[in-house]
Enzyme design. Sequence first.
Site, short mmCIF file in Angstrom:
data_model
loop_
_atom_site.label_atom_id
_atom_site.label_comp_id
_atom_site.label_asym_id
_atom_site.label_seq_id
_atom_site.Cartn_x
_atom_site.Cartn_y
_atom_site.Cartn_z
N GLU A 5 0.88 -1.18 0.00
CA GLU A 5 0.00 0.00 0.00
C GLU A 5 0.91 1.23 0.00
O GLU A 5 1.79 1.36 0.84
CB GLU A 5 -0.91 -0.04 1.24
CG GLU A 5 -2.13 0.86 1.10
CD GLU A 5 -1.79 2.33 1.28
OE1 GLU A 5 -2.04 3.12 0.33
OE2 GLU A 5 -1.27 2.68 2.35
N HIS A 6 0.68 2.15 -0.94
CA HIS A 6 1.66 3.13 -1.34
C HIS A 6 1.70 4.40 -0.47
O HIS A 6 2.64 5.19 -0.58
CB HIS A 6 1.34 3.54 -2.78
CG HIS A 6 2.48 4.09 -3.57
ND1 HIS A 6 3.71 4.45 -3.02
CD2 HIS A 6 2.59 4.35 -4.90
CE1 HIS A 6 4.50 4.91 -3.98
NE2 HIS A 6 3.85 4.86 -5.12
N CYS A 7 0.72 4.63 0.41
CA CYS A 7 0.60 5.97 1.00
C CYS A 7 1.82 6.36 1.82
O CYS A 7 2.21 7.53 1.84
CB CYS A 7 -0.68 6.10 1.82
SG CYS A 7 -0.64 5.31 3.42
#
Length: 604
Positions: free
Chosen positions: A319-321
């Site tokens: 998950e990139h956040c």
Amino acid sequence: MNTTDEPSARTFGNEDALPRVPLPTLEDTCERFLAWSAPLLTPAELEETRAAVDELLADGGAGRVLHAALEEYDRSEGVHSWLDTFWPYRYLGRRDRIALNANFVFLFQDADLTQEERAAALITAAVDYKLRLDTESVPPVAQRGRPLSMEQNKYLFSATRIPGEKQDTVRVPYTDAWPGPSDARHIIVFHRANAFRMDVIGPDGVPHSPADLADGLRAVRAEGAARAAAGTAPGHLTTKARAEWAASRAALLALDPANAQALDTIETALFCVCLDDVTPKDDHEATDHLLHGDSGNRWFDKAVSLIVFADGSAGINIEHCGLDGTTVLSFVDDMMNTSTEDHARSSGARPQGTPAIEPVRFVLDDALRADVHAAAVAFADYAAATATETVAFDDFGANDAKKLGISPDAFVQMAYQLAHQRAKGRVGATYESIATRQYNRGRTEAMRVVTPEVLAFVRTQNDPAATADERRAALRAAAEAHVARAKDCQAGRAPEQHLWELQLIAERRGAELGVTEAPALYSSPGWRIMRDDYLSTSSAPSVNVKYFGFGSTSPQCIGVAYVLLPDRFNVYLSTPRTVADAMESFAGHLRAAVAELRDLLAGG
């Protein structure tokens, strides 16, 4: 850093001494924006864009007011970077689905292990890394002798994105709500869309041995042998658009207190391990499954999900956040470059018997079961509407480019430009991610690849009347311009994120600042066309990674995720299925372009 100016050996020991991300002047940014967008514009479009830029730069105008507000923010106490509010909006503010659209994946090199052995080895390595991170004994990454920011490592363990109606949040350690490193001792293991809590660290803080973990995974497989019934695996909900998932999560919490406990167990878990039934037929299929496999067997909001297939092949979904590729690559390399036995020895792991496992159960009513089922169907359809392709070059790598006297990244980027023009008949806007971790809280900068030199290179390469010397000269000039622009981005001299943050300030505080109308720049042809990707590119150089993958970013975009190693070069492409023919044409032209450009340089 300490008083002797020697970099600290502690993981987070250099953060406060790192230089701040430089804030460009408005004049510099506007000048670069015009130069970067110009190659993509007609003369009339460029003139309209130039007029919008002049308006933004006018004394007392909106641009000056917004930039002054950003300068004031950058000087404020507690602010690490003028991008501090940009990044949460950039990632947590997006309202579409993150599964396939934002999360990214790495396919690992193979290991001769069973599914349980491979998963146990990965868990052992990850837990060792986590415990070393807790004591700040993971050495800071350095670049040319300068330490890089390690702040993103705080998002590796027990980090979970939480959906919100207007903007998401992140539940993560090292915050006021959860001071210090995660104290969780468990992970979540998925098998056949059944979720289980499994303790990987014993009650006394000592990790389980690899053999214990393998026994625990076998117990999960036995207890989860029957696939979860349709409509009962809430992991499917994490594939929904964010506001819709927020509404579903609220419904879960309102229905029964048990659901709050189940969510808490998942959200605080160190990471997820997904045991998939699939045996991929090849690397292409494996990367597809990492990116958009069985969504009942995933929790896409989890920062780290280790995915292990039935044959022991494996990869990771991120998950990139809070995490960029370079941070995850360091984590993956640490896991892979040391044996399982050495990781176990490092962490102090010892046999303690089969780890405690417990099903994670949600209470669902008919409406939520229908919601889960609909989310599963919708995501399967969405994944099916995405076309992907792999292109492997076993006879070309970074060392070959260097021998030819050209930057390896510039070489492959020029090959992409040539292949795209031949596949689609045009040079289009191209994004490349450039890491800026040498700065305090630095992440990435947005580079735009198309320069006047790129246009000249493509034109010359396609001109049957051009001589080999002319083609070589055009290629080298384009490569040199590419390297120069990449250095500008690394130094924080790039226009897009600066202008974007000014736009966001206008949206957030416009009335307060007296900016009542959106500046014309944000509807100008230059702003729209420069950012409308035809190619979205990013690299992940690691000998432990076979393929890197992510989805495309717009209806006509080809996502280009590449692993460029000294002796080989692998590319994973993705695009909407409606334009799959163009992507397949691009793949074919890319194979030809790499050979053509290599031969061209070798001949001179």
